[in-house]
Scaffold this motif. Structure first.
Motif, PDB file in Angstrom:
ATOM      1  N   ARG A  93       0.829  -1.203   0.000  1.00 17.46           N
ATOM      2  CA  ARG A  93       0.000   0.000   0.000  1.00 17.46           C
ATOM      3  C   ARG A  93       0.866   1.257   0.000  1.00 17.46           C
ATOM      4  NH1 ARG A  93      -4.471   0.042   4.477  1.00 17.46           N
ATOM      5  NH2 ARG A  93      -2.631  -0.268   5.792  1.00 17.46           N
ATOM      6  N   PHE A 112      -8.197   2.514  -7.261  1.00 17.56           N
ATOM      7  CA  PHE A 112      -8.246   1.495  -6.211  1.00 17.56           C
ATOM      8  C   PHE A 112      -7.102   0.509  -6.384  1.00 17.56           C
ATOM      9  CE2 PHE A 112     -12.474   2.984  -7.120  1.00 17.56           C
ATOM     10  CZ  PHE A 112     -13.100   3.099  -5.886  1.00 17.56           C
ATOM     11  N   THR A 114      -6.230  -3.341  -5.108  1.00 18.90           N
ATOM     12  CA  THR A 114      -6.884  -4.507  -4.517  1.00 18.90           C
ATOM     13  C   THR A 114      -5.932  -5.694  -4.547  1.00 18.90           C
ATOM     14  OG1 THR A 114      -9.039  -3.713  -5.257  1.00 18.90           O
ATOM     15  CG2 THR A 114      -8.892  -6.036  -4.682  1.00 18.90           C
ATOM     16  N   SER A 121     -10.937 -11.099  -2.827  1.00 19.50           N
ATOM     17  CA  SER A 121     -10.185  -9.881  -3.130  1.00 19.50           C
ATOM     18  C   SER A 121     -10.527  -8.878  -2.039  1.00 19.50           C
ATOM     19  CB  SER A 121     -10.566  -9.323  -4.504  1.00 19.50           C
ATOM     20  OG  SER A 121     -11.917  -8.904  -4.519  1.00 19.50           O
ATOM     21  N   CYS A 123      -9.975  -4.714  -0.980  1.00 19.77           N
ATOM     22  CA  CYS A 123      -9.523  -3.376  -1.372  1.00 19.77           C
ATOM     23  C   CYS A 123      -8.530  -2.870  -0.339  1.00 19.77           C
ATOM     24  CB  CYS A 123     -10.718  -2.421  -1.480  1.00 19.77           C
ATOM     25  SG  CYS A 123     -10.250  -0.740  -1.953  1.00 19.77           S
ATOM     26  N   ARG A 126      -7.498   3.337  -1.645  1.00 23.20           N
ATOM     27  CA  ARG A 126      -8.378   4.084  -2.554  1.00 23.20           C
ATOM     28  C   ARG A 126      -7.939   5.543  -2.548  1.00 23.20           C
ATOM     29  NH1 ARG A 126     -14.638   4.660  -0.917  1.00 23.20           N
ATOM     30  NH2 ARG A 126     -13.759   6.198   0.509  1.00 23.20           N
ATOM     31  N   VAL A 140     -12.226   0.930   1.480  1.00 20.56           N
ATOM     32  CA  VAL A 140     -11.013   0.196   1.831  1.00 20.56           C
ATOM     33  C   VAL A 140     -11.404  -0.910   2.812  1.00 20.56           C
ATOM     34  CG1 VAL A 140      -8.784   0.338   2.995  1.00 20.56           C
ATOM     35  CG2 VAL A 140      -9.493   2.162   1.433  1.00 20.56           C
ATOM     36  N   ARG A 143     -14.369  -6.718   0.941  1.00 21.51           N
ATOM     37  CA  ARG A 143     -13.956  -8.089   0.631  1.00 21.51           C
ATOM     38  C   ARG A 143     -15.034  -8.737  -0.237  1.00 21.51           C
ATOM     39  NH1 ARG A 143     -10.961 -12.297   3.278  1.00 21.51           N
ATOM     40  NH2 ARG A 143     -10.255 -10.778   4.803  1.00 21.51           N
ATOM     41  N   SER A 151     -11.207  -5.593 -10.489  1.00 22.59           N
ATOM     42  CA  SER A 151      -9.943  -5.955  -9.830  1.00 22.59           C
ATOM     43  C   SER A 151      -9.939  -7.419  -9.432  1.00 22.59           C
ATOM     44  CB  SER A 151      -9.717  -5.068  -8.594  1.00 22.59           C
ATOM     45  OG  SER A 151      -9.441  -3.739  -8.969  1.00 22.59           O
TER      46      SER A 151
END
Length: 267
Positions: A93, A112, A114, A121, A123, A126, A140, A143, A151
């Protein structure tokens, strides 16, 4: 292990832990909306009595909360506090942050990042776009089963053939709950393979569209999905190639910087 303890005890205990974690993942997918008991039972394949018992224990431990008005279950404060123990747990991140910012400012749309977590997946980051109308389609921490959303599709597409097939099979029940048939998902994957990117003419939010490309390590491994969402008028078909190029450029930089970080750590 005490001599009197059954040999099967570790397996039994592990099964309970796995079931509790499966329940937590489905509750987490509900985010602020929460999840019903029926939703959790259907998604996990466990019977309602088992799910209810697990949820009650998780509520008692503070890992899950139940909304008194809706009766839906939400992730509790205990889990959130545990996450704070590893604030640096997702260095990708930090590596990607300036690239999401650059992309959002240059193109005006929300971006975004992910990642894959098991069969889901999640996130990870963002960054709102500079355009006045901001499409904040997912939060964020959101799921979803792998393959859902642009993504999720590029992450699923990055798996080996056998692993991809096994993931779709394991997620079949959850996908159908979202009205996505496994064969429909396979068709989307074939289109992804031809194009090299995922495109949704109808995004998560009505009136929006979305694009995503894989973030790859230089060795080819898919690290994440990088996506852009915009209102439909801002993402006409003729703008897609330009945005794909912009996404791929930043995705390539993220992958290269991640590899450089790995090399530096090994020195």
């Amino acid at each position: 292990m005490p001599a009197s303890e059954p040999a099967t005890a570790p397996t039994t205990g592990a099964q309970s832990v796995r079931r509790a974690l499966a329940v937590l993942r489905i509750v987490a997918a509900g985010q602020e909306h929460g999840a019903r008991l029926l939703d959790v039972a259907q998604a996990t394949g466990l019977n309602r009595a088992t799910v209810h018992r697990l949820l009650q224990v998780l509520v008692e431990e503070g890992a899950v909360e139940q909304d008194a008005a809706t009766r839906r279950y939400l992730i509790g404060g205990e889990v959130s506090l545990m996450g704070l123990a590893r604030s640096a747990g997702f260095p990708l991140r930090a590596v990607a942050a300036p690239h999401l910012q650059a992309l959002a400012e240059a193109e005006g749309e929300t971006c975004f990042l992910t990642i894959r977590n098991g069969d889901d997946s999640v996130c990870l980051a963002r960054h709102p776009g500079s355009y006045v109308v901001k499409v904040l389609s997912i939060e964020v921490g959101a799921r979803r089963p792998l393959g859902v959303g642009v993504s999720g599709l590029v992450l699923l597409g990055g798996l080996a053939d056998d692993e991809r097939a096994a993931t779709i099979a394991r997620n079949a029940r959850r996908l159908r709950a979202l009205r996505i048939e496994p064969e429909e998902l396979r068709q989307r994957l074939r289109l992804l393979q031809r194009r090299g990117h995922a495109y949704a003419p109808v995004g998560v939010v009505p009136g929006t569209r979305a694009l995503a490309v894989p973030v790859r390590h230089p060795d080819g491994q898919v690290l994440a999905g990088l996506a852009i969402t915009a209102i439909r008028e801002r993402l006409p078909d003729e703008r897609v190639p330009k945005l794909v190029q912009a996404l791929e450029r930043q995705a390539r930089l993220i992958g290269q910087q991640w590899a450089e970080r790995e090399r530096a750590r090994r020195r």
